[in-house]
Motif scaffolding. Structure first.
Motif, PDB file in Angstrom:
ATOM      1  N   VAL A 272       0.915  -1.053   0.061  1.00  0.00           N
ATOM      2  CA  VAL A 272       0.063  -0.046  -0.066  1.00  0.00           C
ATOM      3  C   VAL A 272       0.641   1.204  -0.052  1.00  0.00           C
ATOM      4  O   VAL A 272       1.527   1.502   0.984  1.00  0.00           O
ATOM      5  CB  VAL A 272      -0.979   0.090   1.299  1.00  0.00           C
ATOM      6  CG1 VAL A 272      -1.733   1.259   1.126  1.00  0.00           C
ATOM      7  CG2 VAL A 272      -1.769  -1.163   1.436  1.00  0.00           C
TER       8      VAL A 272
ATOM      9  N   LYS B 139      -2.763   0.717  -4.054  1.00  0.00           N
ATOM     10  CA  LYS B 139      -2.053  -0.752  -3.744  1.00  0.00           C
ATOM     11  C   LYS B 139      -1.322  -1.183  -5.131  1.00  0.00           C
ATOM     12  O   LYS B 139      -1.718  -0.776  -6.216  1.00  0.00           O
ATOM     13  CB  LYS B 139      -3.155  -1.647  -3.528  1.00  0.00           C
ATOM     14  CG  LYS B 139      -3.939  -1.450  -2.292  1.00  0.00           C
ATOM     15  CD  LYS B 139      -4.971  -2.798  -1.960  1.00  0.00           C
ATOM     16  CE  LYS B 139      -5.154  -2.549  -0.458  1.00  0.00           C
ATOM     17  NZ  LYS B 139      -6.296  -3.720  -0.279  1.00  0.00           N
TER      18      LYS B 139
ATOM     19  N   THR C 151      -7.992   0.303  -6.997  1.00  0.00           N
ATOM     20  CA  THR C 151      -7.616   0.698  -5.644  1.00  0.00           C
ATOM     21  C   THR C 151      -7.323   1.914  -5.298  1.00  0.00           C
ATOM     22  O   THR C 151      -6.979   2.448  -4.125  1.00  0.00           O
ATOM     23  CB  THR C 151      -6.460  -0.322  -4.893  1.00  0.00           C
ATOM     24  OG1 THR C 151      -5.220   0.258  -5.727  1.00  0.00           O
ATOM     25  CG2 THR C 151      -6.805  -1.849  -5.350  1.00  0.00           C
TER      26      THR C 151
END
Length: 179
Positions: free
Chosen positions: A59, A70, A175
Motif C-alpha cells: 500500500v 495498492k 484501488t
C-alpha cells in the motif's frame, strides 16, 4: 405510355424471392442473436488471453498529495513511481490542480489513442483510461479527478509484457483513493 400489368409468372417470381428473402433474414437474425448473446458477461475473447492480476499487497500512501493506491509487493517503489523488478513495466503518479472537467482533459490528451477509452468506477471515483499501443511499448494513462485535483497514472510497459501486466494495472486503478 400506358402501364401494362405484369405477367402472372413475373409476379410469382417476385413474390417467391420476397418470401425467401424474408425467411433468410429471420433465420440469419436468429443465428446472429445467439452468437452475440451466448457469452454475455464473460468478457471478450481478447481478454481471455491476458493473465490475471498480480496480488496487490503493498500500500502506497502520500498524504501531502492525497493519494493512496495498492501495488504488487515485489515491485520497486520510488517517490510516486512503481517499477516491475525486471524493468518491463513502470507506473508513475502525478497530482496537479486543474479546474477543467475530466472529459475535456481526456479529450485534450487523447490524440493518437489506439484503443477505445475505458471507464472504471473505483469506489465512487470515476477513472478514464486512454491507451496507445506501439511496436515496442504500450502507454496507458488513467485520469481521475476530485474537486480541482487531477490525478494522472501513467503506465509504460513493453509490448511483449502487456498481456502479463494489463490486468494488474487495472486492479491498481481500482484501488486508487484520493484522500
Amino acid at each position: 405510355l400506358p402501364l401494362t400489368p405484369l405477367p402472372h409468372l413475373t409476379i410469382l417470381v417476385i413474390s417467391l424471392l420476397l418470401i425467401v428473402g424474408v425467411g433468410f433474414t429471420l433465420w440469419d437474425y436468429k443465428n446472429w442473436r445467439w452468437e452475440e448473446t451466448h457469452k454475455f458477461g464473460q468478457g471478450g475473447q481478447a481478454t481471455s488471453e491476458f493473465l490475471p492480476a498480480m496480488k496487490l499487497e503493498g500500500v502506497f500512501s502520500n498524504r501531502i498529495r492525497g493519494v493512496r493506491i495498492k501495488y504488487p509487493k515485489s515491485w520497486d517503489v520510488g517517490e510516486m513511481e512503481f517499477r516491475e523488478p525486471f524493468g518491463r513495466a513502470k507506473v508513475s503518479i502525478r497530482v496537479k490542480k486543474d479546474t477543467a472537467n475530466l472529459s475535456d482533459i481526456a479529450d485534450s490528451i487523447a490524440s493518437g489513442v489506439t484503443q477505445e477509452r475505458d471507464y472504471i468506477d473505483a469506489q465512487g471515483l470515476a477513472i478514464t483510461i486512454l491507451t496507445w499501443t506501439g511496436d515496442k511499448e504500450v502507454r496507458q494513462v488513467a485520469l481521475a479527478k476530485k474537486g480541482d485535483r487531477l490525478v494522472t497514472i501513467e503506465v509504460t510497459c513493453e509490448s511483449g509484457a502487456w498481456k502479463i501486466f494489463s490486468k494488474t494495472f487495472e486492479a491498481m486503478y481500482r484501488t486508487l483513493v484520493l484522500l
